[in-house]
Design a protein around this motif. Sequence first.
Motif, PDB file in Angstrom:
ATOM      1  N   LYS A  86     -21.335  11.664 -29.307  1.00  0.00           N
ATOM      2  CA  LYS A  86     -21.971  10.451 -29.815  1.00  0.00           C
ATOM      3  C   LYS A  86     -21.132   9.806 -30.907  1.00  0.00           C
ATOM      4  CE  LYS A  86     -26.800  11.687 -28.905  1.00  0.00           C
ATOM      5  NZ  LYS A  86     -28.111  11.973 -29.530  1.00  0.00           N
ATOM      6  N   ASP A  87     -20.178  10.562 -31.485  1.00  0.00           N
ATOM      7  CA  ASP A  87     -19.313   9.990 -32.524  1.00  0.00           C
ATOM      8  C   ASP A  87     -18.202   9.114 -31.940  1.00  0.00           C
ATOM      9  OD1 ASP A  87     -17.281  11.721 -31.628  1.00  0.00           O
ATOM     10  OD2 ASP A  87     -17.509  13.121 -33.300  1.00  0.00           O
ATOM     11  N   GLY A  88     -18.173   8.970 -30.612  1.00  0.00           N
ATOM     12  CA  GLY A  88     -17.219   8.084 -29.956  1.00  0.00           C
ATOM     13  C   GLY A  88     -15.867   8.697 -29.676  1.00  0.00           C
ATOM     14  N   THR A  89     -15.691   9.981 -29.999  1.00  0.00           N
ATOM     15  CA  THR A  89     -14.395  10.633 -29.776  1.00  0.00           C
ATOM     16  C   THR A  89     -14.481  11.691 -28.679  1.00  0.00           C
ATOM     17  OG1 THR A  89     -14.706  12.461 -31.360  1.00  0.00           O
ATOM     18  CG2 THR A  89     -13.864  10.381 -32.235  1.00  0.00           C
ATOM     19  N   ILE A  90     -13.310  11.988 -28.121  1.00  0.00           N
ATOM     20  CA  ILE A  90     -13.148  13.099 -27.186  1.00  0.00           C
ATOM     21  C   ILE A  90     -12.199  14.089 -27.846  1.00  0.00           C
ATOM     22  CG2 ILE A  90     -12.333  13.800 -24.892  1.00  0.00           C
ATOM     23  CD1 ILE A  90     -12.794  10.719 -24.161  1.00  0.00           C
ATOM     24  N   LYS A  91     -12.574  15.353 -27.880  1.00  0.00           N
ATOM     25  CA  LYS A  91     -11.708  16.373 -28.466  1.00  0.00           C
ATOM     26  C   LYS A  91     -11.181  17.298 -27.370  1.00  0.00           C
ATOM     27  CE  LYS A  91     -13.912  16.312 -33.047  1.00  0.00           C
ATOM     28  NZ  LYS A  91     -12.845  15.597 -33.745  1.00  0.00           N
ATOM     29  N   VAL A  92      -9.933  17.704 -27.526  1.00  0.00           N
ATOM     30  CA  VAL A  92      -9.268  18.611 -26.590  1.00  0.00           C
ATOM     31  C   VAL A  92      -9.042  19.935 -27.300  1.00  0.00           C
ATOM     32  CG1 VAL A  92      -7.295  18.938 -25.046  1.00  0.00           C
ATOM     33  CG2 VAL A  92      -8.083  16.607 -25.585  1.00  0.00           C
ATOM     34  N   TRP A  93      -9.548  21.026 -26.715  1.00  0.00           N
ATOM     35  CA  TRP A  93      -9.505  22.342 -27.347  1.00  0.00           C
ATOM     36  C   TRP A  93      -8.740  23.339 -26.478  1.00  0.00           C
ATOM     37  CZ3 TRP A  93     -12.495  22.239 -31.906  1.00  0.00           C
ATOM     38  CH2 TRP A  93     -13.454  21.219 -31.989  1.00  0.00           C
ATOM     39  N   GLU A  94      -7.989  24.233 -27.133  1.00  0.00           N
ATOM     40  CA  GLU A  94      -7.467  25.385 -26.389  1.00  0.00           C
ATOM     41  C   GLU A  94      -8.520  26.483 -26.507  1.00  0.00           C
ATOM     42  OE1 GLU A  94      -5.981  28.551 -27.467  1.00  0.00           O
ATOM     43  OE2 GLU A  94      -7.052  28.243 -29.340  1.00  0.00           O
ATOM     44  N   THR A  95      -8.506  27.418 -25.552  1.00  0.00           N
ATOM     45  CA  THR A  95      -9.654  28.326 -25.421  1.00  0.00           C
ATOM     46  C   THR A  95      -9.416  29.761 -25.877  1.00  0.00           C
ATOM     47  OG1 THR A  95      -9.021  28.648 -23.101  1.00  0.00           O
ATOM     48  CG2 THR A  95     -10.700  27.000 -23.560  1.00  0.00           C
TER      49      THR A  95
ATOM     50  N   ILE B  40      -6.610  20.778 -30.199  1.00  0.00           N
ATOM     51  CA  ILE B  40      -5.262  20.355 -29.810  1.00  0.00           C
ATOM     52  C   ILE B  40      -5.030  18.904 -30.197  1.00  0.00           C
ATOM     53  CG2 ILE B  40      -3.699  19.963 -27.863  1.00  0.00           C
ATOM     54  CD1 ILE B  40      -5.112  22.252 -26.412  1.00  0.00           C
ATOM     55  N   ARG B  41      -5.966  18.037 -29.813  1.00  0.00           N
ATOM     56  CA  ARG B  41      -5.841  16.618 -30.175  1.00  0.00           C
ATOM     57  C   ARG B  41      -7.193  15.931 -30.046  1.00  0.00           C
ATOM     58  NH1 ARG B  41      -2.543  16.931 -25.491  1.00  0.00           N
ATOM     59  NH2 ARG B  41      -0.765  16.895 -26.914  1.00  0.00           N
ATOM     60  N   GLU B  42      -7.272  14.756 -30.632  1.00  0.00           N
ATOM     61  CA  GLU B  42      -8.477  13.939 -30.572  1.00  0.00           C
ATOM     62  C   GLU B  42      -8.134  12.626 -29.875  1.00  0.00           C
ATOM     63  OE1 GLU B  42     -11.970  13.519 -33.740  1.00  0.00           O
ATOM     64  OE2 GLU B  42     -10.194  12.361 -34.320  1.00  0.00           O
ATOM     65  N   LEU B  43      -8.983  12.224 -28.935  1.00  0.00           N
ATOM     66  CA  LEU B  43      -8.759  10.993 -28.183  1.00  0.00           C
ATOM     67  C   LEU B  43      -9.715   9.924 -28.702  1.00  0.00           C
ATOM     68  CD1 LEU B  43      -8.609  12.557 -24.576  1.00  0.00           C
ATOM     69  CD2 LEU B  43      -6.756  12.349 -26.263  1.00  0.00           C
ATOM     70  N   LYS B  44      -9.142   8.887 -29.316  1.00  0.00           N
ATOM     71  CA  LYS B  44      -9.948   7.829 -29.916  1.00  0.00           C
ATOM     72  C   LYS B  44      -9.702   6.508 -29.202  1.00  0.00           C
ATOM     73  CE  LYS B  44     -10.085   9.731 -34.612  1.00  0.00           C
ATOM     74  NZ  LYS B  44      -9.728   9.482 -36.025  1.00  0.00           N
ATOM     75  N   GLY B  45     -10.724   5.691 -29.156  1.00  0.00           N
ATOM     76  CA  GLY B  45     -10.616   4.386 -28.525  1.00  0.00           C
ATOM     77  C   GLY B  45     -11.983   3.764 -28.295  1.00  0.00           C
TER      78      GLY B  45
ATOM     79  N   LEU C 295      -2.957   8.820 -26.569  1.00  0.00           N
ATOM     80  CA  LEU C 295      -3.174   7.415 -26.267  1.00  0.00           C
ATOM     81  C   LEU C 295      -3.702   7.255 -24.845  1.00  0.00           C
ATOM     82  CD1 LEU C 295       0.014   5.808 -27.833  1.00  0.00           C
ATOM     83  CD2 LEU C 295      -2.287   5.902 -28.810  1.00  0.00           C
ATOM     84  N   PRO C 296      -4.649   6.350 -24.622  1.00  0.00           N
ATOM     85  CA  PRO C 296      -5.186   6.164 -23.262  1.00  0.00           C
ATOM     86  C   PRO C 296      -4.153   5.552 -22.333  1.00  0.00           C
ATOM     87  CG  PRO C 296      -6.068   4.503 -24.749  1.00  0.00           C
ATOM     88  CD  PRO C 296      -5.311   5.466 -25.600  1.00  0.00           C
ATOM     89  N   LYS C 297      -4.275   5.889 -21.065  1.00  0.00           N
ATOM     90  CA  LYS C 297      -3.405   5.306 -20.047  1.00  0.00           C
ATOM     91  C   LYS C 297      -3.803   3.856 -19.800  1.00  0.00           C
ATOM     92  CE  LYS C 297      -1.495   6.497 -15.528  1.00  0.00           C
ATOM     93  NZ  LYS C 297      -1.591   7.390 -14.356  1.00  0.00           N
TER      94      LYS C 297
END
Length: 378
Positions: free
Chosen positions: A164-173, A179-184, A256-258
């Motif tokens: 709901k915060d508008g971000t996507i997070k990428v995690w290693e397991t 790993i990184r945060e995808l914002k847009g 960065l988004p494609k």
Amino acid sequence: MTIVIDEVAICHRNKIISVSFSPDGRQLASGSGDATVRLWDLNTQTPLHICRGHKDSVICVAWSPDGKHLVSGGKAGEIFSWDPQTGKQLGRPLAAHKGWISSISWEPVHLNAPCRHFVSVGEDGDARIWDVVLRKCVICLSGHRAGVTCVKWGGDGNIYTGSKDGTIKVWETSQGKLIRELKGHGNRINSLSLSTDYVLRTGAFDHTSKQYSSAEEMKKVALERYNKMKGSGPELLVSGSDDWTMFLWEPSVGKLPKTRMTGHQQLVMQACFSPDGRWIASASCDKSVKLWNGTTGKFIATFRGHVRDVYQISWSADSRLLLSGSADSTLKVWDVRSQKLKEDLPGHSDCVFATDWSPDGEKAASGGADGVLKLWMG
């Protein structure tokens, strides 16, 4: 498609929120506001097992890709594990989330067989990795500033969470590191889909319905299917949001988004890749379904026919047909090649919240506010 079930025999006592076919297409599970999970016999179209234990609505149900486990997440924050063959509860409920469970995703079988790990996300803003054998949370992924609405466990081993915060997070397991945060996006994320979703869901199972005698064989076949589907490029991720847009990402490559995908005039409820990865379909509260190129994100077509919000969409296994469920109480089947309506499926008496198309391509299921589960044959 034709309706084949007896409506009287298959009513939940409250709205149906989620439906999901098993990876081999032989079983169907539904989760409801009546706090039960039901497993259905697809040959007789009758309830096989009624699974009780949840204290409140069942929000999501998720099959392990080897078909051995079914887990369900509820509004009361607990997760239950069920034996799909007997319908019996396995061990105690898994309770650690402090809010309702929004989504669950299993570790792909080509990474670990037999399946034992899954990730859950919830309104408390956390993602938790569970070991279904040890029956405990092994890693907590914290960092979102609001509730987490959707999660995917990717074929490369990374976990993707949308919030709901508008971000996507990428995690290693292995350690749960970010790993990184995808914002847009400018508003909450409602949906995540990977270009490899279909093979991750089905693992080693294909249209032949072959059964496997060992976990090692299943893992080997699943890896071959995954590598063939993925090809030489990275997994792609598509996100749909309340900001009316979608983004196409290469999350293992960079932040960065494609591309940004615009055109909907209301909230995007769901966006999902076709099984072959060639297409993306999106469902929106603007009453439309849109079709996009799965590689470039380029707009292809708009499917119009619903007269109220479209909540959920499901692809046929051959990527030729698309099923949409709407608040207008109907389902519609769209032909991707002709870009026209193929079938109008009335029958529900209220909003259709949940749809799924079986991995073998032979049947589809729908459930909604009327508490009725419908099975449709191709």
